[in-house]
Design a protein around this motif. Structure first.
Motif, PDB file in Angstrom:
ATOM      1  N   GLU A 147       3.215 -11.576   6.724  1.00  0.00           N
ATOM      2  CA  GLU A 147       1.918 -10.898   6.654  1.00  0.00           C
ATOM      3  C   GLU A 147       2.086  -9.406   6.361  1.00  0.00           C
ATOM      4  OE1 GLU A 147       3.247 -10.837  10.977  1.00  0.00           O
ATOM      5  OE2 GLU A 147       3.188 -12.297   9.331  1.00  0.00           O
ATOM      6  N   ASN A 148       3.322  -8.910   6.474  1.00  0.00           N
ATOM      7  CA  ASN A 148       3.594  -7.503   6.186  1.00  0.00           C
ATOM      8  C   ASN A 148       4.028  -7.263   4.742  1.00  0.00           C
ATOM      9  OD1 ASN A 148       3.001  -6.292   8.726  1.00  0.00           O
ATOM     10  ND2 ASN A 148       4.886  -7.162   9.549  1.00  0.00           N
ATOM     11  N   ILE A 149       3.709  -8.189   3.847  1.00  0.00           N
ATOM     12  CA  ILE A 149       3.843  -7.952   2.407  1.00  0.00           C
ATOM     13  C   ILE A 149       2.510  -7.384   1.930  1.00  0.00           C
ATOM     14  CG2 ILE A 149       4.277  -8.979   0.148  1.00  0.00           C
ATOM     15  CD1 ILE A 149       6.700  -9.134   1.919  1.00  0.00           C
ATOM     16  N   ASN A 150       2.515  -6.154   1.412  1.00  0.00           N
ATOM     17  CA  ASN A 150       1.251  -5.524   1.048  1.00  0.00           C
ATOM     18  C   ASN A 150       0.752  -5.974  -0.321  1.00  0.00           C
ATOM     19  OD1 ASN A 150       2.637  -4.014  -0.922  1.00  0.00           O
ATOM     20  ND2 ASN A 150       2.843  -2.229   0.410  1.00  0.00           N
ATOM     21  N   GLU A 151      -0.366  -5.396  -0.762  1.00  0.00           N
ATOM     22  CA  GLU A 151      -1.001  -5.816  -2.011  1.00  0.00           C
ATOM     23  C   GLU A 151      -0.146  -5.526  -3.240  1.00  0.00           C
ATOM     24  OE1 GLU A 151      -2.062  -1.638  -1.004  1.00  0.00           O
ATOM     25  OE2 GLU A 151      -2.107  -3.563   0.066  1.00  0.00           O
ATOM     26  N   LYS A 152       0.839  -4.628  -3.097  1.00  0.00           N
ATOM     27  CA  LYS A 152       1.736  -4.323  -4.210  1.00  0.00           C
ATOM     28  C   LYS A 152       3.006  -5.174  -4.175  1.00  0.00           C
ATOM     29  CE  LYS A 152       0.224   0.482  -4.734  1.00  0.00           C
ATOM     30  NZ  LYS A 152       0.656   1.906  -4.753  1.00  0.00           N
ATOM     31  N   GLY A 153       3.069  -6.110  -3.220  1.00  0.00           N
ATOM     32  CA  GLY A 153       4.253  -6.952  -3.098  1.00  0.00           C
ATOM     33  C   GLY A 153       5.405  -6.273  -2.378  1.00  0.00           C
TER      34      GLY A 153
END
Length: 239
Positions: A147-153
Protein backbone atom coordinates in the motif's frame (compact mmCIF):
# COMPACT_ATOMS: atom_id res chain seq x y z
CA UNK A 1 23.41 17.42 -16.28
CA UNK A 2 22.51 20.60 -18.17
CA UNK A 3 21.75 23.92 -16.49
CA UNK A 4 21.34 27.48 -17.71
CA UNK A 5 23.94 30.18 -17.08
CA UNK A 6 21.44 31.89 -14.75
CA UNK A 7 21.10 28.72 -12.66
CA UNK A 8 24.89 28.41 -12.53
CA UNK A 9 25.31 31.99 -11.33
CA UNK A 10 22.61 31.72 -8.67
CA UNK A 11 23.63 28.28 -7.33
CA UNK A 12 27.29 27.86 -8.26
CA UNK A 13 28.34 26.24 -4.97
CA UNK A 14 25.57 23.68 -5.26
CA UNK A 15 26.52 22.64 -8.77
CA UNK A 16 30.22 22.65 -7.89
CA UNK A 17 29.47 19.83 -5.41
CA UNK A 18 27.42 17.92 -7.96
CA UNK A 19 30.31 18.13 -10.42
CA UNK A 20 32.03 15.49 -8.28
CA UNK A 21 29.65 12.97 -9.79
CA UNK A 22 28.42 14.35 -13.12
CA UNK A 23 29.71 16.80 -15.69
CA UNK A 24 27.73 20.05 -15.39
CA UNK A 25 27.01 21.50 -18.84
CA UNK A 26 26.14 25.21 -18.76
CA UNK A 27 23.99 26.59 -21.55
CA UNK A 28 23.43 30.17 -22.69
CA UNK A 29 20.62 31.11 -25.05
CA UNK A 30 19.96 27.41 -25.58
CA UNK A 31 23.55 26.59 -26.61
CA UNK A 32 26.08 24.54 -24.65
CA UNK A 33 28.95 26.81 -23.66
CA UNK A 34 30.87 25.54 -20.59
CA UNK A 35 31.49 22.20 -18.85
CA UNK A 36 32.27 22.00 -15.12
CA UNK A 37 34.10 18.73 -14.44
CA UNK A 38 35.79 17.10 -11.44
CA UNK A 39 39.58 17.47 -11.68
CA UNK A 40 41.64 14.28 -12.01
CA UNK A 41 45.33 14.11 -11.20
CA UNK A 42 47.50 13.69 -14.33
CA UNK A 43 48.42 10.07 -14.96
CA UNK A 44 45.50 8.65 -13.01
CA UNK A 45 43.82 5.79 -14.90
CA UNK A 46 40.18 6.77 -14.48
CA UNK A 47 38.93 4.02 -16.80
CA UNK A 48 40.19 1.29 -14.45
CA UNK A 49 38.52 2.85 -11.43
CA UNK A 50 35.26 3.30 -13.30
CA UNK A 51 35.03 -0.43 -14.03
CA UNK A 52 34.72 -1.33 -10.36
CA UNK A 53 31.34 -2.24 -8.94
CA UNK A 54 31.22 0.90 -6.87
CA UNK A 55 33.05 4.19 -6.50
CA UNK A 56 32.99 6.15 -3.28
CA UNK A 57 34.40 9.68 -3.27
CA UNK A 58 36.05 9.70 0.15
CA UNK A 59 37.24 13.31 -0.06
CA UNK A 60 34.05 14.90 -1.32
CA UNK A 61 31.74 17.04 0.80
CA UNK A 62 28.38 15.70 1.84
CA UNK A 63 25.41 16.85 -0.21
CA UNK A 64 21.78 17.41 0.73
CA UNK A 65 18.97 14.97 -0.01
CA UNK A 66 17.45 17.51 -2.43
CA UNK A 67 20.73 17.78 -4.34
CA UNK A 68 20.99 14.00 -4.45
CA UNK A 69 17.52 13.79 -6.00
CA UNK A 70 18.55 16.35 -8.61
CA UNK A 71 21.67 14.33 -9.38
CA UNK A 72 19.99 10.91 -9.60
CA UNK A 73 16.96 12.09 -11.57
CA UNK A 74 19.10 13.80 -14.22
CA UNK A 75 21.64 10.99 -14.59
CA UNK A 76 21.80 7.65 -16.37
CA UNK A 77 24.07 6.37 -13.60
CA UNK A 78 22.84 4.55 -10.51
CA UNK A 79 23.58 6.07 -7.12
CA UNK A 80 23.01 5.35 -3.45
CA UNK A 81 22.86 8.01 -0.75
CA UNK A 82 23.74 7.17 2.87
CA UNK A 83 24.36 9.75 5.62
CA UNK A 84 24.83 12.50 3.04
CA UNK A 85 27.47 10.52 1.11
CA UNK A 86 27.05 9.38 -2.49
CA UNK A 87 27.95 5.98 -3.92
CA UNK A 88 28.14 5.35 -7.65
CA UNK A 89 26.96 1.87 -8.67
CA UNK A 90 27.94 0.05 -11.85
CA UNK A 91 26.85 -3.16 -13.55
CA UNK A 92 27.14 -6.34 -11.42
CA UNK A 93 29.26 -9.34 -12.35
CA UNK A 94 28.13 -12.61 -13.92
CA UNK A 95 28.49 -14.55 -10.63
CA UNK A 96 26.56 -11.87 -8.79
CA UNK A 97 23.65 -12.13 -11.22
CA UNK A 98 23.62 -15.94 -11.09
CA UNK A 99 23.22 -15.79 -7.31
CA UNK A 100 20.43 -13.25 -7.61
CA UNK A 101 18.61 -15.42 -10.16
CA UNK A 102 18.77 -18.50 -7.92
CA UNK A 103 17.41 -16.60 -4.92
CA UNK A 104 14.77 -14.73 -6.91
CA UNK A 105 13.39 -18.02 -8.25
CA UNK A 106 12.99 -19.36 -4.70
CA UNK A 107 11.42 -16.13 -3.44
CA UNK A 108 9.06 -15.90 -6.41
CA UNK A 109 7.71 -19.42 -5.77
CA UNK A 110 7.47 -18.90 -2.01
CA UNK A 111 5.60 -15.59 -2.20
CA UNK A 112 3.38 -16.48 -5.17
CA UNK A 113 -0.22 -15.81 -4.14
CA UNK A 114 0.86 -14.06 -0.92
CA UNK A 115 0.63 -10.38 -0.06
CA UNK A 116 4.39 -9.83 0.20
CA UNK A 117 6.33 -9.21 -3.02
CA UNK A 118 10.02 -9.90 -3.81
CA UNK A 119 11.75 -7.33 -6.02
CA UNK A 120 15.23 -7.05 -7.51
CA UNK A 121 17.51 -4.07 -8.13
CA UNK A 122 17.46 -1.46 -9.57
CA UNK A 123 14.68 -0.20 -7.32
CA UNK A 124 15.04 2.80 -5.02
CA UNK A 125 14.28 2.35 -1.33
CA UNK A 126 14.15 5.52 0.77
CA UNK A 127 14.84 4.94 4.46
CA UNK A 128 14.58 7.60 7.16
CA UNK A 129 16.73 7.49 10.29
CA UNK A 130 16.51 10.37 12.78
CA UNK A 131 14.80 12.51 10.11
CA UNK A 132 17.69 11.92 7.70
CA UNK A 133 16.70 10.36 4.39
CA UNK A 134 18.84 7.68 2.75
CA UNK A 135 18.33 6.13 -0.69
CA UNK A 136 19.61 2.61 -1.42
CA UNK A 137 19.19 0.00 -4.12
CA UNK A 138 19.48 -3.40 -2.39
CA UNK A 139 20.09 -6.41 -4.63
CA UNK A 140 16.77 -7.86 -3.49
CA UNK A 141 13.96 -6.84 -1.16
CA UNK A 142 10.70 -8.29 0.09
CA UNK A 143 7.97 -5.74 0.74
CA UNK A 144 4.78 -6.57 2.64
CA UNK A 145 3.39 -3.02 2.71
CA UNK A 146 2.47 -2.72 -0.96
CA UNK A 147 0.00 0.00 0.00
CA UNK A 148 3.08 2.24 0.25
CA UNK A 149 3.58 2.28 -3.53
CA UNK A 150 2.57 5.81 -4.52
CA UNK A 151 0.84 7.05 -7.68
CA UNK A 152 4.21 7.39 -9.43
CA UNK A 153 5.09 3.75 -8.72
CA UNK A 154 7.65 4.76 -6.09
CA UNK A 155 7.98 2.79 -2.86
CA UNK A 156 7.73 4.83 0.34
CA UNK A 157 7.67 2.05 2.95
CA UNK A 158 10.17 -0.16 4.78
CA UNK A 159 11.04 -3.61 3.34
CA UNK A 160 10.62 -6.61 5.60
CA UNK A 161 13.63 -8.46 4.16
CA UNK A 162 16.71 -7.07 2.39
CA UNK A 163 19.45 -9.04 0.63
CA UNK A 164 22.87 -7.88 -0.57
CA UNK A 165 25.54 -9.81 -2.49
CA UNK A 166 29.05 -8.67 -1.56
CA UNK A 167 31.60 -7.46 -4.08
CA UNK A 168 35.23 -6.36 -3.60
CA UNK A 169 34.29 -2.70 -3.43
CA UNK A 170 30.92 -2.92 -1.63
CA UNK A 171 31.64 -5.29 1.23
CA UNK A 172 32.65 -2.59 3.74
CA UNK A 173 29.47 -0.62 3.06
CA UNK A 174 27.22 -3.70 3.04
CA UNK A 175 28.74 -5.13 6.22
CA UNK A 176 28.91 -1.88 8.20
CA UNK A 177 27.02 1.13 6.87
CA UNK A 178 24.05 -0.75 5.45
CA UNK A 179 23.87 -3.13 8.39
CA UNK A 180 23.43 -0.17 10.73
CA UNK A 181 21.06 1.63 8.35
CA UNK A 182 18.78 -1.40 7.94
CA UNK A 183 18.72 -2.01 11.67
CA UNK A 184 17.87 1.63 12.48
CA UNK A 185 15.27 1.89 9.70
CA UNK A 186 13.14 -0.96 11.04
CA UNK A 187 13.91 -3.75 8.56
CA UNK A 188 13.21 -7.18 10.08
CA UNK A 189 15.73 -9.44 8.31
CA UNK A 190 18.98 -8.85 6.42
CA UNK A 191 20.75 -11.49 4.31
CA UNK A 192 24.37 -10.91 3.22
CA UNK A 193 25.71 -13.31 0.58
CA UNK A 194 29.50 -13.76 0.51
CA UNK A 195 30.33 -15.33 -2.89
CA UNK A 196 34.06 -15.90 -2.17
CA UNK A 197 33.59 -17.83 1.07
CA UNK A 198 30.29 -19.30 -0.15
CA UNK A 199 28.58 -18.18 3.03
CA UNK A 200 25.41 -16.32 3.94
CA UNK A 201 25.09 -14.13 7.04
CA UNK A 202 21.55 -13.69 8.32
CA UNK A 203 20.60 -10.93 10.75
CA UNK A 204 17.22 -10.72 12.45
CA UNK A 205 16.45 -7.26 13.86
CA UNK A 206 13.95 -6.29 16.56
CA UNK A 207 13.55 -3.16 18.69
CA UNK A 208 16.57 -1.49 17.05
CA UNK A 209 18.88 -4.35 18.01
CA UNK A 210 20.21 -7.61 16.54
CA UNK A 211 17.84 -10.26 17.91
CA UNK A 212 19.61 -13.17 16.22
CA UNK A 213 22.60 -13.73 13.92
CA UNK A 214 23.39 -16.87 11.94
CA UNK A 215 26.11 -17.98 9.51
CA UNK A 216 25.29 -20.58 6.82
CA UNK A 217 28.12 -22.53 5.20
CA UNK A 218 28.88 -25.57 3.05
CA UNK A 219 25.78 -27.78 2.63
CA UNK A 220 23.62 -25.72 5.02
CA UNK A 221 20.17 -24.50 4.08
CA UNK A 222 19.36 -20.84 4.75
CA UNK A 223 16.20 -20.61 6.82
CA UNK A 224 14.40 -17.30 7.23
CA UNK A 225 13.64 -16.39 10.83
CA UNK A 226 10.77 -14.12 9.81
CA UNK A 227 9.05 -16.02 6.99
CA UNK A 228 8.21 -19.54 8.13
CA UNK A 229 9.16 -22.18 5.57
CA UNK A 230 11.30 -19.86 3.41
CA UNK A 231 14.60 -21.66 2.79
CA UNK A 232 17.41 -21.75 0.22
CA UNK A 233 20.02 -24.57 0.03
CA UNK A 234 23.53 -23.14 -0.28
CA UNK A 235 24.49 -25.84 -2.78
CA UNK A 236 21.76 -24.49 -5.07
CA UNK A 237 22.85 -20.92 -4.51
CA UNK A 238 26.52 -21.45 -5.38
CA UNK A 239 26.15 -24.19 -8.00
Amino acid sequence: MEITSTEAQNNFGRYLKLAWFEDIIITKNGKKTVVVRRYEEPGKDVSVVAEKAEIYFWDQEKITYEDFLMLSESSENRYEYIDGEVYLLASPTYDHQCIIMEISNVLYNYFKGKKCRPLTSPFDVTLSVSDNKNVVQPDMIVICDTENINEKGRYTGVPTLVLEVLSDSTQKKDLLKKLNLYLQAGISEYWIVNPWRKEVYLYCFAELDIREYRVYQSSDTIKSLYFEGLSVPLEQLFS
